[in-house]
Write an enzyme that holds these catalytic residues in place. Structure first.
Site, short mmCIF file in Angstrom:
data_model
loop_
_atom_site.label_atom_id
_atom_site.label_comp_id
_atom_site.label_asym_id
_atom_site.label_seq_id
_atom_site.Cartn_x
_atom_site.Cartn_y
_atom_site.Cartn_z
CG HIS A 4 -0.49 -0.07 2.52
ND1 HIS A 4 -0.17 1.05 3.25
CD2 HIS A 4 -0.22 -1.13 3.32
CE1 HIS A 4 0.28 0.68 4.45
NE2 HIS A 4 0.27 -0.64 4.52
CG ASP B 206 -2.61 3.97 2.76
OD1 ASP B 206 -2.31 2.95 2.11
OD2 ASP B 206 -3.32 3.93 3.78
CG ASP C 159 2.62 -0.27 7.75
OD1 ASP C 159 2.26 -0.61 6.62
OD2 ASP C 159 1.85 -0.16 8.71
CD GLU D 18 -3.48 -1.81 5.33
OE1 GLU D 18 -3.80 -2.82 5.96
OE2 GLU D 18 -2.91 -0.85 5.87
CD GLU D 19 -1.68 1.69 7.69
OE1 GLU D 19 -2.48 1.23 8.52
OE2 GLU D 19 -0.51 1.28 7.56
CG ASP E 231 -1.12 -7.09 1.16
OD1 ASP E 231 -0.19 -6.26 1.07
OD2 ASP E 231 -2.31 -6.75 1.32
CG HIS F 71 0.21 2.06 12.71
ND1 HIS F 71 -1.11 1.68 12.57
CD2 HIS F 71 0.83 1.64 11.60
CE1 HIS F 71 -1.26 1.04 11.43
NE2 HIS F 71 -0.09 1.01 10.82
ZN LIG Z 1 0.71 -1.64 6.25
#
Ligand SMILES: [Zn+2]
Ligand SMILES: *[C@@H]1O[C@H](CO)[C@@H](O)[C@H](O)[C@H]1NC(C)=O
Ligand SMILES: *[C@@H]1O[C@H](CO)[C@@H](O)[C@H](O)[C@H]1NC(C)=O
Ligand SMILES: *[C@@H]1O[C@H](CO)[C@@H](O)[C@H](O)[C@H]1NC(C)=O
Ligand SMILES: *[C@@H]1O[C@H](CO)[C@@H](O)[C@H](O)[C@H]1NC(C)=O
Ligand SMILES: *[C@@H]1O[C@H](CO)[C@@H](O)[C@H](O)[C@H]1NC(C)=O
Length: 624
Positions: A214, A216, A249, A283-284, A312, A596
């Site tokens: 992803h 984002d 990520d 995705e987030e 993935d 995150h």
């Molecule tokens: Zn991710």
């Protein structure tokens, strides 16, 4: 990209790059002071699930279980012949790895090295080991990190909400940085910012392999901006770590994949099998705009069950608390389900000077108290993700607690041992609760607008991650069964998920339970892992990549299985194939901090392994 950001852009074709990095001793020393031993710190955290590290999905590999324990220190008499076998393997430095005939409960794949493409694979390994190549690759990742492709929960549709515009800049960056890839592969944009790269293979009969990533990233909380050792969108490389949101990520995977394609193209590789890359962009934020649109496009293009395997992001390669120096790679073959339940309580309004005994806020609170006092049942299910990862740890982690190891062994055919193991796991690893149960978290509450007005409508949203042994329906039933008696006590009528149910008479008000955002999701299907299944190629490639990695101080590699606790973009891809694997070839020790949160950084050298992994994976799939 602000002017302040380091521009690490490289002109096409230029091999060596000048990076404003390794010379920055200040940066290095500050990194060292703030986190003197990220490696050992991370090691401690591992299987305790104390840290989500760099991936968002908390798909922890808790690995324990049946065992022919292989470590010389283990005194268990039942280890027998296989133990001897294992001991030998463990003593060897990453040569033979752990043998595959080792365990029925955590069967190990065969190591798969490219054979037809062996020379090419070796040539590319040499390329990736080249310092000039590495710097150029770091540059590519750094540039990607510098574009703040943040996604938010409240984004409007693409084309309407201007906050999506940053993705246009990201696309330009990718096209500029990987011209060979974007000129050679067929590029399709789906819902404007979804990217599909199609590399046509010569063998029409071979089903395509899809690799997802992803674009984002989760937003950087402004209040934490000062806690970053290097600014979150600097993409700064300090000679060891490459800093910034997305460095793990998931721009790490996205850029590593592009590096691999580019290198293969450059060497003139022409695949037999078709390869496809699918890059979502929210995705987030549940993936509706990105993968939600990519999925029907892919299904139209390749057909239902028209894909051999989807890879993935997911769990990576880990040390474990009890694993000694054995590396556990933890791809996941399934993920938990999902449901946000909204409780809406409506009552009569009025002036606060003449209040009822309970306002709508009070009524809602009673329900929340009831919900929290009735957690979902914890279950350890044979053949499930949690059970498998437990068995893998018990089998292969040298320092695993003997009591748990024995229980795991007995749990293979004793139900009471299985129950005991379930409880023991939760005692030993408090966060294992989240693995074994449907979790519930009351995350949003809303109600009341004025201090002298009785609230008329109040709501709460309870987030759930549904355990593999449960379902959306079961969760809804449980939820209603907890709320209805409370509602009845206060004369509230109830509509539960579209049905009026028998509760109170409605004199006190009304309660509506619903799927808050229409995002309910069953626990995923489980990817088959039989000897002929595509999973084996993936798992074998993991082993081959780790086995041929330089500088890994490990005595063995175990491919353990893991239950993913959160959801990836693959939630939209179930129609494309049963073979979905969530895995990121990036070790815990090569990630600076948790996902995150502040100080997302990847150890640049460790990330090169992702490129090696994707390359071998493509070559292996092409031969398969
Ligand atoms: Zn991710
Ligand atoms: C657990 O492992 C067994 C084989 O030992 C396999 O059949 C099953 O699909 C695995 N389940 C998950 C969720 O990985
Ligand atoms: C519920 O309604 C019944 C019948 O109207 C009434 O007697 C009772 O007091 C009410 N209970 C509450 C808690 O409001
Ligand atoms: C459910 O109850 C509401 C009022 O509480 C009523 O308006 C609605 O018609 C009922 N629906 C059904 C299907 O009975
Ligand atoms: C490798 O591991 C061994 C044993 O765990 C340890 O003694 C040694 O110092 C390690 N070497 C490096 C380079 O980390
Ligand atoms: C999968 O296929 C079913 C049946 O055709 C369809 O209803 C569903 O929308 C598809 N799922 C996705 C995510 O595209």
């Amino acid at each position: 990209m602000s002017a302040k950001q380091h521009s690490l852009d490289v002109p096409k074709g230029q091999a060596a790059v000048i990076l404003p990095l390794s010379t920055n001793s200040k940066a290095q020393s500050s990194a060292n002071t703030k986190n003197p031993a990220p490696r050992s710190k991370l090691f401690q955290r591992l299987f305790l699930l104390l840290s989500a590290l760099c991936y968002a999905y908390f798909g922890y590999g808790l690995v324990y279980g049946r065992t022919h324990i292989t470590h010389p220190s283990a005194s268990d008499a039942s280890t027998g012949v296989l133990a001897t076998h294992g001991q030998q393997a463990l003593k060897l430095k990453l040569g033979p790895l752990l043998p595959s005939e080792h365990s029925d409960v955590c069967p190990q794949p065969k190591t798969v090295h490219p054979s037809k493409h062996r020379e090419l694979a070796e040539e590319l390994d040499r390329l990736y080991a080249d310092e000039a190549y590495k710097l150029k690759a770091y540059n590519a990742l750094s540039g990607a990190v510098q574009i703040p492709t943040e996604s938010y929960d409240d984004l409007g549709p693409v084309g309407e909400d201007p906050r999506w515009d940053t993705f246009a800049e990201f696309h330009e960056y990718l096209e500029r940085t990987f011209p060979r890839v974007f000129e050679t592969l067929k590029v399709t944009k789906v819902n404007t910012y979804g990217i599909v790269l199609h590399w046509q293979g010569s063998d029409e009969a071979a089903l395509p392999v899809v690799m997802a990533a992803h674009q984002d990233v989760v937003p950087v909380e402004p209040a934490t901006a000062d806690d970053w050792i290097h600014p979150p969108y600097s993409g700064f490389f300090d000679g060891e770590w490459l800093w910034g949101r997305g460095s793990c990520d998931d721009k790490s995977d996205l850029v590593a994949g592009l590096q691999a394609i580019d290198a293969l193209l450059e060497r003139g590789f022409q695949p037999k099998r078709t390869f496809v890359w699918a890059y979502g962009f929210d995705e987030e934020a549940s993936g509706v705009q990105g993968a939600g649109h990519l999925a029907p496009y892919l299904e139209e293009t390749y057909g239902r069950d028209g894909v051999a395997l989807i890879l993935d992001e997911g769990g990576g390669a880990w040390g474990t608390q009890y694993g000694g120096d054995v590396i556990f790679a933890v791809p996941s073959l399934s993920e938990k389900g999902y449901l946000d339940v909204k409780i809406e309580v409506t009552t009569k309004g009025g002036h606060s000077s003449v209040p009822p005994k309970h306002t709508a806020v009070g009524l809602l609170s009673s329900m929340i108290v009831a919900i929290e006092s009735e957690p979902h049942e914890a279950a350890l299910v044979r053949g499930g993700g949690a059970y498998n990862s437990s068995q893998c740890a018990a089998t292969y982690a040298p320092e695993y607690p003997e009591r748990l190891r024995q229980l795991a062994r007995d749990a293979v055919d004793s139900d009471s041992a299985l129950e005991e193991l379930r409880d023991a796991l939760m005692d030993e690893f408090p966060r294992f609760e989240a693995v074994l149960r449907t979790t519930q978290a009351v995350d949003l509450v809303q109600g009341g607008v004025k201090v002298n007005a009785l609230p008329e409508k109040v709501t709460a949203v309870v987030n759930h991650r549904i355990a593999e042994h449960s379902s959306v329906t079961e969760l809804k039933e449980h939820f209603a069964s907890v709320v209805v008696p409370v509602a009845a006590r206060f004369n509230l009528s109830v509509n539960a998920f579209g049905k009026n149910v028998s509760a109170g008479n409605g004199k006190g008000g009304h309660v509506v339970l619903s799927d808050a955002f229409g995002t309910g999701l069953e626990p995923s299907p489980v990817t088959p892992m039989g000897t002929d299944d595509p999973y084996q190629i993936l798992a074998g490639t993991i082993k081959a990549t780790i086995a041929s990695a330089k500088g890994y101080n490990a005595s063995g590699v175990v491919v353990a299985l893991l239950l993913q606790l959160g959801n990836t973009d693959t939630r939209y891809y179930w129609n494309l194939t049963r073979n979905i694997v969530r895995y990121k070839h990036l070790r815990d020790v090569d990630r600076y901090n948790g996902a995150h949160t502040v100080n997302e950084a990847v150890r640049a050298r460790g990330w090169i392994e992702s490129i090696r992994f994707f390359t071998k994976f493509i070559l292996n799939c092409d031969e398969y």
